[in-house]
Design a protein around this motif. Sequence first.
Motif, PDB file in Angstrom:
ATOM      1  N   VAL A  46      -5.212   8.508   9.943  1.00  0.00           N
ATOM      2  CA  VAL A  46      -4.198   9.371   9.312  1.00  0.00           C
ATOM      3  C   VAL A  46      -2.859   9.159  10.022  1.00  0.00           C
ATOM      4  CG1 VAL A  46      -3.472  11.741   8.817  1.00  0.00           C
ATOM      5  CG2 VAL A  46      -5.899  11.125   8.637  1.00  0.00           C
ATOM      6  N   VAL A  47      -2.900   9.173  11.351  1.00  0.00           N
ATOM      7  CA  VAL A  47      -1.670   9.019  12.141  1.00  0.00           C
ATOM      8  C   VAL A  47      -1.047   7.642  11.885  1.00  0.00           C
ATOM      9  CG1 VAL A  47      -0.733   8.852  14.494  1.00  0.00           C
ATOM     10  CG2 VAL A  47      -2.376  10.682  13.917  1.00  0.00           C
ATOM     11  N   ALA A  48      -1.888   6.608  11.884  1.00  0.00           N
ATOM     12  CA  ALA A  48      -1.376   5.246  11.666  1.00  0.00           C
ATOM     13  C   ALA A  48      -0.752   5.124  10.274  1.00  0.00           C
ATOM     14  CB  ALA A  48      -2.511   4.232  11.827  1.00  0.00           C
ATOM     15  N   ALA A  49      -1.421   5.716   9.280  1.00  0.00           N
ATOM     16  CA  ALA A  49      -0.898   5.642   7.910  1.00  0.00           C
ATOM     17  C   ALA A  49       0.432   6.380   7.814  1.00  0.00           C
ATOM     18  CB  ALA A  49      -1.922   6.236   6.938  1.00  0.00           C
ATOM     19  N   ALA A  50       0.491   7.562   8.416  1.00  0.00           N
ATOM     20  CA  ALA A  50       1.735   8.347   8.387  1.00  0.00           C
ATOM     21  C   ALA A  50       2.862   7.556   9.039  1.00  0.00           C
ATOM     22  CB  ALA A  50       1.528   9.685   9.093  1.00  0.00           C
ATOM     23  N   GLU A  51       2.569   6.970  10.175  1.00  0.00           N
ATOM     24  CA  GLU A  51       3.599   6.199  10.885  1.00  0.00           C
ATOM     25  C   GLU A  51       4.057   4.997  10.071  1.00  0.00           C
ATOM     26  OE1 GLU A  51       1.781   5.582  14.708  1.00  0.00           O
ATOM     27  OE2 GLU A  51       2.456   7.543  15.461  1.00  0.00           O
ATOM     28  N   ALA A  52       3.164   4.503   9.214  1.00  0.00           N
ATOM     29  CA  ALA A  52       3.537   3.377   8.345  1.00  0.00           C
ATOM     30  C   ALA A  52       4.183   3.865   7.049  1.00  0.00           C
ATOM     31  CB  ALA A  52       2.294   2.542   8.037  1.00  0.00           C
ATOM     32  N   GLY A  53       4.358   5.196   6.935  1.00  0.00           N
ATOM     33  CA  GLY A  53       5.042   5.753   5.756  1.00  0.00           C
ATOM     34  C   GLY A  53       4.172   5.871   4.517  1.00  0.00           C
ATOM     35  N   LYS A  54       2.838   5.900   4.723  1.00  0.00           N
ATOM     36  CA  LYS A  54       1.932   5.986   3.568  1.00  0.00           C
ATOM     37  C   LYS A  54       1.429   7.432   3.390  1.00  0.00           C
ATOM     38  CE  LYS A  54       1.831   1.414   4.067  1.00  0.00           C
ATOM     39  NZ  LYS A  54       2.735   0.546   3.282  1.00  0.00           N
ATOM     40  N   HIS A  55       1.192   7.804   2.128  1.00  0.00           N
ATOM     41  CA  HIS A  55       0.483   9.058   1.853  1.00  0.00           C
ATOM     42  C   HIS A  55      -0.994   8.858   2.190  1.00  0.00           C
ATOM     43  CE1 HIS A  55       4.056  10.637   0.045  1.00  0.00           C
ATOM     44  NE2 HIS A  55       4.088   9.679  -0.875  1.00  0.00           N
ATOM     45  N   VAL A  56      -1.666   9.984   2.460  1.00  0.00           N
ATOM     46  CA  VAL A  56      -3.049   9.872   2.950  1.00  0.00           C
ATOM     47  C   VAL A  56      -4.003  10.784   2.186  1.00  0.00           C
ATOM     48  CG1 VAL A  56      -4.542   9.981   4.984  1.00  0.00           C
ATOM     49  CG2 VAL A  56      -2.108   9.498   5.271  1.00  0.00           C
ATOM     50  N   PHE A  57      -5.120  10.199   1.782  1.00  0.00           N
ATOM     51  CA  PHE A  57      -6.274  10.972   1.306  1.00  0.00           C
ATOM     52  C   PHE A  57      -7.346  10.821   2.375  1.00  0.00           C
ATOM     53  CE2 PHE A  57     -10.357  11.700  -0.482  1.00  0.00           C
ATOM     54  CZ  PHE A  57     -10.208  12.564  -1.552  1.00  0.00           C
ATOM     55  N   CYS A  58      -7.805  11.939   2.946  1.00  0.00           N
ATOM     56  CA  CYS A  58      -8.812  11.873   4.017  1.00  0.00           C
ATOM     57  C   CYS A  58     -10.069  12.608   3.578  1.00  0.00           C
ATOM     58  CB  CYS A  58      -8.233  12.499   5.292  1.00  0.00           C
ATOM     59  SG  CYS A  58      -9.367  12.448   6.690  1.00  0.00           S
ATOM     60  N   GLU A  59     -11.208  11.975   3.743  1.00  0.00           N
ATOM     61  CA  GLU A  59     -12.481  12.637   3.450  1.00  0.00           C
ATOM     62  C   GLU A  59     -12.675  13.788   4.439  1.00  0.00           C
ATOM     63  OE1 GLU A  59     -14.511  12.500   0.945  1.00  0.00           O
ATOM     64  OE2 GLU A  59     -15.894  13.855   1.923  1.00  0.00           O
ATOM     65  N   LYS A  60     -13.461  14.825   4.048  1.00  0.00           N
ATOM     66  CA  LYS A  60     -13.789  15.900   4.973  1.00  0.00           C
ATOM     67  C   LYS A  60     -14.910  15.426   5.880  1.00  0.00           C
ATOM     68  CE  LYS A  60     -17.502  16.898   4.336  1.00  0.00           C
ATOM     69  NZ  LYS A  60     -18.727  16.069   4.243  1.00  0.00           N
ATOM     70  N   PRO A  61     -15.144  16.002   7.057  1.00  0.00           N
ATOM     71  CA  PRO A  61     -14.258  16.933   7.757  1.00  0.00           C
ATOM     72  C   PRO A  61     -12.973  16.217   8.192  1.00  0.00           C
ATOM     73  CG  PRO A  61     -16.479  16.868   8.749  1.00  0.00           C
ATOM     74  CD  PRO A  61     -16.375  15.719   7.815  1.00  0.00           C
ATOM     75  N   VAL A  83       0.840  -1.202   0.000  1.00  0.00           N
ATOM     76  CA  VAL A  83       0.000   0.000   0.000  1.00  0.00           C
ATOM     77  C   VAL A  83       0.878   1.256   0.000  1.00  0.00           C
ATOM     78  CG1 VAL A  83      -1.622   1.367   1.393  1.00  0.00           C
ATOM     79  CG2 VAL A  83      -2.003  -1.095   1.072  1.00  0.00           C
ATOM     80  N   ASP A  84       0.613   2.171  -0.975  1.00  0.00           N
ATOM     81  CA  ASP A  84       1.332   3.454  -1.018  1.00  0.00           C
ATOM     82  C   ASP A  84       0.491   4.602  -0.469  1.00  0.00           C
ATOM     83  OD1 ASP A  84       3.605   2.406  -2.614  1.00  0.00           O
ATOM     84  OD2 ASP A  84       2.029   2.096  -4.111  1.00  0.00           O
TER      85      ASP A  84
END
Lengths: 328, 325
Positions: B77-92, B61-62
């Motif tokens: 978001v935090v978990a993905a960042a810690e795993a070194g992944k870029h993140v797309f997050c829905e609003k809000p 997963v990238d």
Amino acid sequence: MTKIGMMSFAHMHACSYAACVNQLADAELTAIWDDDAARGQSMAKQYKTTFMADMKKFLASDIEGVIICSENVKHRAMTEAAAKAGKWVLCEKPLATTVDDAKAMVAACKKAKVGLGTAFPCRYAPTLIELKDRVARGELGEIYAASTTNNGSYPGGWFADDALSGGGATMDHTVHVVDVLRWLTGKEFTKAYCENGRLIHKNIHTDDVGSVHLEMDGGLIVSHIASWNRSKSFPTWGDVTLELIGEKGVIEVDAFNQKINVYSDKQMKAEWANWGGNMDLGLVQDFVAAVRERRDPPVTGLDGLRAVEVTVAAYRSVQTGKMVRVAS
Amino acid sequence: MNVAIIGCGGMGHMHARMAANAGLKVVVCGDKFKRKADALAKKFDAAASDDCMEVITRPDVDIVAIATPTPVHTQYVVAAAEAGKHVFCEKPFGRTVHQCKEAIAAVKKAGVRLFVGHVVRYFQEFEAIKAQVDAGKIGRVGFIRTYRGGIMPEGEEMWFRDYDQSGGVTFDCVIHDLDWLRYMFGDVDHVFSQHLQRSTPETMDYSQTTLRMKSGVIANVIGTWAHPSGFRVKTELCGESGMIQYDSAESPIHAMSRGNAGAGPGMIVPSSPVPVSPYQLEWEDFVAWLYEEREPRVTAHDALEAVRIGLAALQSAESGKPVFL
């Protein structure tokens, strides 16, 4: 034949009211008095009646009722003078620019035992009568919220001079909808918050948009836009709109959206020509009937006073930056 | 690049499709309800899991796309960042300012990129408005009125109807307009708001907000989850030399079906028959950023500010007072 006089044509609605009086079979436009003699003379000519330059003589005549369309701040003095002379009064909105003035006008007419009406023609608009019927039938159940607008184009002249108008668009375009909501719900306004300012037009010195938040008895929430934000290029003068949110449903009303779209190369501007009923005629007709029967007009001075209290509270909120109580 | 979808409801489906359209590959779908993960995964021939943290850390997963209920956005978001992944997050972006700040710190520390889906900035009609305003067609704008909403969405376990989770129409729906108004007219000075947030006898929310921008501009923002059906967006801008109006009810296609009457919606997404969906455009913008082609139209800071304005509106409605930002 009920004899009606008109006091001042400063407010353009006077023209419509004069035309309505002339349309009625049981009323005559007996005379016009105006503190602007040139205007009064030209209006007398236009509406085929007599101009009287002297207010005392005008009020001493056999006129039974007067329609006052002066600058807002002059409503009180004219109403008091007319009441003292025993004339029934229909006063253009807003009834006054201060609560004290509005109360004095109501008291003067009560003391003189004459009827006082406030010119809220929206109560005679067929679309809003239909809305009132639907609400009364319980279509919405309890009403929880209302979002409303009374937008208009910039009227210019004394309307933008606070010394004569008492305020800008918030003063001019809050009272109609406030009255409609009181009429629809039977509730009174309790709180007001307002943000306003000169936001659209250059070189004027009063507010041309007001965003007014209100509460009514029982916590009904209202957001109202009072404005002169319609551009010269807009196809009509403005609007009265309401979206009512109720327990059982929603009603959205665009009160004057009975129009045909007109595209004329002679105008080079799209125009909406309205084919709905003339609400002013019902207002004037009811006033004439009240004069003849020596009773209060259906939309009273007290209704005018209540609307003034809301507008005054909105301006007080602008000064204090807080939500304020509507005094009554 | 490969994408993991976290949260497989209406927006999860939307983002899976749009990520694929933007040239990415959906490799895994995570949802705490396995059936939902399975249903989406099947469409993309992807893996499925009810363990979202496991999904995020998969080596293939990238990019992680988050479309869960709002309160758990930032934990992923935090978990993905810690795993070194870029993140797309829905609003809000998050449910609190603190959550958003934590998430921004985590992506910064990890050196990954975070995009929040404030999709209205990509809607063609809103871009058309911006183009007219930027071209000076109506002069300096002084007043804006926006309107957004319709029937109240349901969502898994009716989470939209839990105001603590969703923040109601003001925070979940109107945040689109709050972000767009800030995008167009700069920062907000203070906010006044009223709302219903009713749960009995009918569940409905309705909100009325006035924003005073630092520039003095006033915006009146109406949001509804109180209508019995439909979805409508209206926008009006008033300037010193003209006006602009948009109303989604004046759409080019009106279709009425004889069958299927009374079917309830999940999450309503307005459809506009345009060559490229605005949801795809936001994905393309995000991907272009990942390939260092350009900065995206929406930053994480913008998304944090939108949350701040939305929370200020909720706070104002609770207190009956204007809230300063």
